[in-house]
Structures are given as structure tokens and as C-alpha cells.
Scaffold this motif. Structure first.
Motif, mmCIF file in Angstrom:
data_model
loop_
_atom_site.group_PDB
_atom_site.id
_atom_site.type_symbol
_atom_site.label_atom_id
_atom_site.label_comp_id
_atom_site.label_asym_id
_atom_site.label_seq_id
_atom_site.Cartn_x
_atom_site.Cartn_y
_atom_site.Cartn_z
ATOM 1 N N ASP A 74 9.914 7.626 -7.146
ATOM 2 C CA ASP A 74 10.728 7.545 -8.360
ATOM 3 C C ASP A 74 10.771 6.144 -8.962
ATOM 4 O O ASP A 74 11.389 5.942 -10.006
ATOM 5 N N ALA A 75 10.126 5.190 -8.323
ATOM 6 C CA ALA A 75 10.110 3.820 -8.861
ATOM 7 C C ALA A 75 9.314 3.776 -10.160
ATOM 8 O O ALA A 75 8.353 4.537 -10.345
ATOM 9 N N VAL A 76 9.689 2.879 -11.032
ATOM 10 C CA VAL A 76 8.996 2.751 -12.315
ATOM 11 C C VAL A 76 7.511 2.471 -12.108
ATOM 12 O O VAL A 76 6.640 3.067 -12.761
ATOM 13 N N VAL A 77 7.206 1.576 -11.193
ATOM 14 C CA VAL A 77 5.811 1.217 -10.971
ATOM 15 C C VAL A 77 5.017 2.406 -10.436
ATOM 16 O O VAL A 77 3.827 2.565 -10.753
ATOM 17 N N SER A 78 5.650 3.277 -9.656
ATOM 18 C CA SER A 78 4.955 4.462 -9.149
ATOM 19 C C SER A 78 4.599 5.402 -10.295
ATOM 20 O O SER A 78 3.493 5.955 -10.344
ATOM 21 N N GLY A 79 5.540 5.572 -11.214
ATOM 22 C CA GLY A 79 5.260 6.410 -12.375
ATOM 23 C C GLY A 79 4.113 5.858 -13.204
ATOM 24 O O GLY A 79 3.262 6.612 -13.687
ATOM 25 N N ARG A 80 4.086 4.550 -13.369
ATOM 26 C CA ARG A 80 3.009 3.926 -14.136
ATOM 27 C C ARG A 80 1.663 4.107 -13.443
ATOM 28 O O ARG A 80 0.641 4.361 -14.091
ATOM 29 N N ALA A 81 1.666 3.953 -12.124
ATOM 30 C CA ALA A 81 0.415 4.079 -11.384
ATOM 31 C C ALA A 81 -0.140 5.494 -11.482
ATOM 32 O O ALA A 81 -1.336 5.696 -11.732
ATOM 33 N N VAL A 82 0.712 6.484 -11.276
ATOM 34 C CA VAL A 82 0.263 7.873 -11.344
ATOM 35 C C VAL A 82 -0.217 8.203 -12.756
ATOM 36 O O VAL A 82 -1.239 8.875 -12.944
ATOM 37 N N ALA A 83 0.499 7.720 -13.768
ATOM 38 C CA ALA A 83 0.094 7.969 -15.152
ATOM 39 C C ALA A 83 -1.264 7.336 -15.446
ATOM 40 O O ALA A 83 -2.109 7.925 -16.144
ATOM 41 N N ARG A 138 -3.976 9.478 -13.891
ATOM 42 C CA ARG A 138 -4.190 10.694 -14.673
ATOM 43 C C ARG A 138 -4.978 10.383 -15.945
ATOM 44 O O ARG A 138 -5.867 11.143 -16.340
ATOM 45 N N ARG A 139 -4.647 9.270 -16.578
ATOM 46 C CA ARG A 139 -5.375 8.883 -17.782
ATOM 47 C C ARG A 139 -6.848 8.648 -17.476
ATOM 48 O O ARG A 139 -7.725 9.004 -18.262
ATOM 49 N N ALA A 140 -7.109 8.039 -16.319
ATOM 50 C CA ALA A 140 -8.494 7.767 -15.943
ATOM 51 C C ALA A 140 -9.283 9.055 -15.747
ATOM 52 O O ALA A 140 -10.506 9.068 -15.898
ATOM 53 N N LEU A 141 -8.587 10.134 -15.421
ATOM 54 C CA LEU A 141 -9.255 11.414 -15.214
ATOM 55 C C LEU A 141 -9.437 12.204 -16.504
ATOM 56 O O LEU A 141 -10.211 13.155 -16.547
ATOM 57 N N ARG A 193 0.834 -1.204 0.000
ATOM 58 C CA ARG A 193 0.000 0.000 0.000
ATOM 59 C C ARG A 193 0.871 1.258 0.000
ATOM 60 O O ARG A 193 1.939 1.292 0.595
ATOM 61 N N ALA A 194 0.384 2.296 -0.670
ATOM 62 C CA ALA A 194 1.023 3.612 -0.678
ATOM 63 C C ALA A 194 2.434 3.580 -1.244
ATOM 64 O O ALA A 194 3.270 4.403 -0.900
ATOM 65 N N PHE A 195 2.694 2.651 -2.154
ATOM 66 C CA PHE A 195 4.035 2.506 -2.722
ATOM 67 C C PHE A 195 4.494 3.771 -3.425
ATOM 68 O O PHE A 195 5.668 4.128 -3.395
ATOM 69 N N GLU A 196 3.558 4.482 -4.069
ATOM 70 C CA GLU A 196 3.941 5.666 -4.832
ATOM 71 C C GLU A 196 4.320 6.839 -3.927
ATOM 72 O O GLU A 196 4.971 7.789 -4.367
#
Length: 208
Positions: A164-173, A176-179, A156-159
Motif C-alpha cells: 500500500d506504500a506510494v512507491v509500491s503503487g508507482r512501481a507496479v504502475a 504495467r505500463r512497460a507491458l 528489495r521486494a518492497f512492493e
């Protein structure tokens, strides 16, 4: 998790004042994480049951949906950022002695709802090592229109802790796409869409 009623009132106010706020009332969305994710899900239920405002989407980030707290698997406990004890305390603060009992309303614990039809398209993400994983997967499976992002080997709360982790960037992206307004292109799709993101590497699998 505070009551979802004030948030529902705020949503209705925003819809009623859309013109003066300069927003498109046809593209209203609700979003929240953890307890806020549970609140967002509850507001979506309220909007459906009370005849609006109509929501274009609900974005639920590792949402807290189910008050009967279960014991996590052995793979979760050592890395849990939100523990079973935390969960019991949190639900107890909201529901008091009613927590885990038969009379908890779905507007407090959305997983209690027996009817998830007629809800706006949902985006749900959760880490495989998060305490809310199983309840989030169950909720996603019962929704008619959903995109589920399950991140393998991630707590939980990895981002927040590893931004700066790759998976965090993917999750945030993905959030944002969903919005973005283009997310509405999936509104008429009747089947669930599940996407699993793999933290290490570029592979990604999709199932209808």
C-alpha cells in the motif's frame, strides 16, 4: 535460478503458435523478477543469438544478473531482504563450484555477456537498498535501449512487504505500463532513458 533453456523453448513455442493462441507475435515480451529477471535477460540473449523469436521488450524487476557476489555497502546489509549468504547459496545451487569462476556462460549470468547490442528495449527497476543494485545499474548502462527505475531508500521486494506504500503503487504502475503495447513506441529510440522515482513526494527526474 533454474536454467533459462526451458523458458526459451516455451517462448519459441508461443511464437510458433501465436495464431492459435490469439496473440500478436510482434508484441511478445519477456518478464521476470529476481532470479526470474535474470532468466528473462538470458532468454532475451538467447533469442538474439539464435535468430528469434523477436521480442518487443524485456521487463526485468530487480534482476539477479551477476554471479560473483560482492559485499554490499553498509547501508544495504541491515535491510537486505536477500543477503550475501543467500546469494552465494543461490548461485552455488545453479552453478556449483563454477560460480564466480571464469567459465560461467552469459546464459546463466547475463552480466557476463560482453555484447548487449541487438537486444529488445529493456525496462529495469531496482531499489537503492537492494543487493542487486550495482549489477542492475551496470547492466542498464550497457544496454542500448533501456528505461531504468531506481527507487531511493528502498530495499528489495518492497512492493511485496508494503503493497500500500506510494512507491509500491508507482512501481507496479510502471511495470504495467512497460507491458502495454504503447511501450513499443520507444523501440526505435537509440539512447538510454533513465527515470528516478522518489518515494516521498511527486518529483521525478529524467536524463537522456
Amino acid at each position: 535460478m533454474p536454467s533459462a533453456a526451458p523458458t526459451s523453448t516455451s517462448l519459441r513455442w508461443a511464437a510458433e503458435h501465436a495464431a492459435e493462441l490469439g496473440v500478436d507475435p510482434g508484441r511478445l515480451a519477456i518478464m521476470g523478477d529476481s532470479a526470474g529477471g535474470g532468466m528473462a535477460a538470458a532468454v532475451a540473449l538467447m533469442a538474439r543469438d539464435r535468430g528469434g523469436p523477436a521480442l518487443a521488450s524485456q521487463i526485468l524487476v530487480f534482476p539477479m544478473l551477476e554471479d560473483p557476489t560482492t559485499t554490499p555497502g553498509p547501508e544495504i546489509a541491515p535491510v537486505a531482504m536477500w543477503t550475501t549468504d543467500d546469494n552465494i547459496t543461490g548461485w552455488g545451487c545453479v552453478l556449483g563450484p563454477a560460480a564466480g569462476g571464469p567459465d560461467v556462460p552469459s546464459y546463466a549470468a547475463p552480466s557476463r555477456s560482453t555484447d548487449l547490442s541487438g537486444l529488445p528495449p529493456a525496462f529495469i527497476d531496482v531499489g537503492q537498498l537492494a543487493l542487486f543494485r550495482d549489477e542492475d545499474l551496470d547492466y542498464a548502462a550497457r544496454l542500448q535501449r533501456v528505461e531504468l527505475q531506481l527507487y531511493p531508500g528502498i530495499p528489495r521486494a518492497f512492493e511485496v512487504f508494503a503493497p500500500d506504500a506510494v512507491v509500491s503503487g508507482r512501481a507496479v504502475a510502471a511495470r504495467r505500463r512497460a507491458l502495454r503495447p504503447t511501450y513499443r513506441s520507444g523501440v526505435s529510440t537509440p539512447r538510454a532513458r533513465t527515470r528516478t522515482s522518489v518515494p516521498a513526494g511527486d518529483s521525478e527526474s529524467n536524463s537522456p
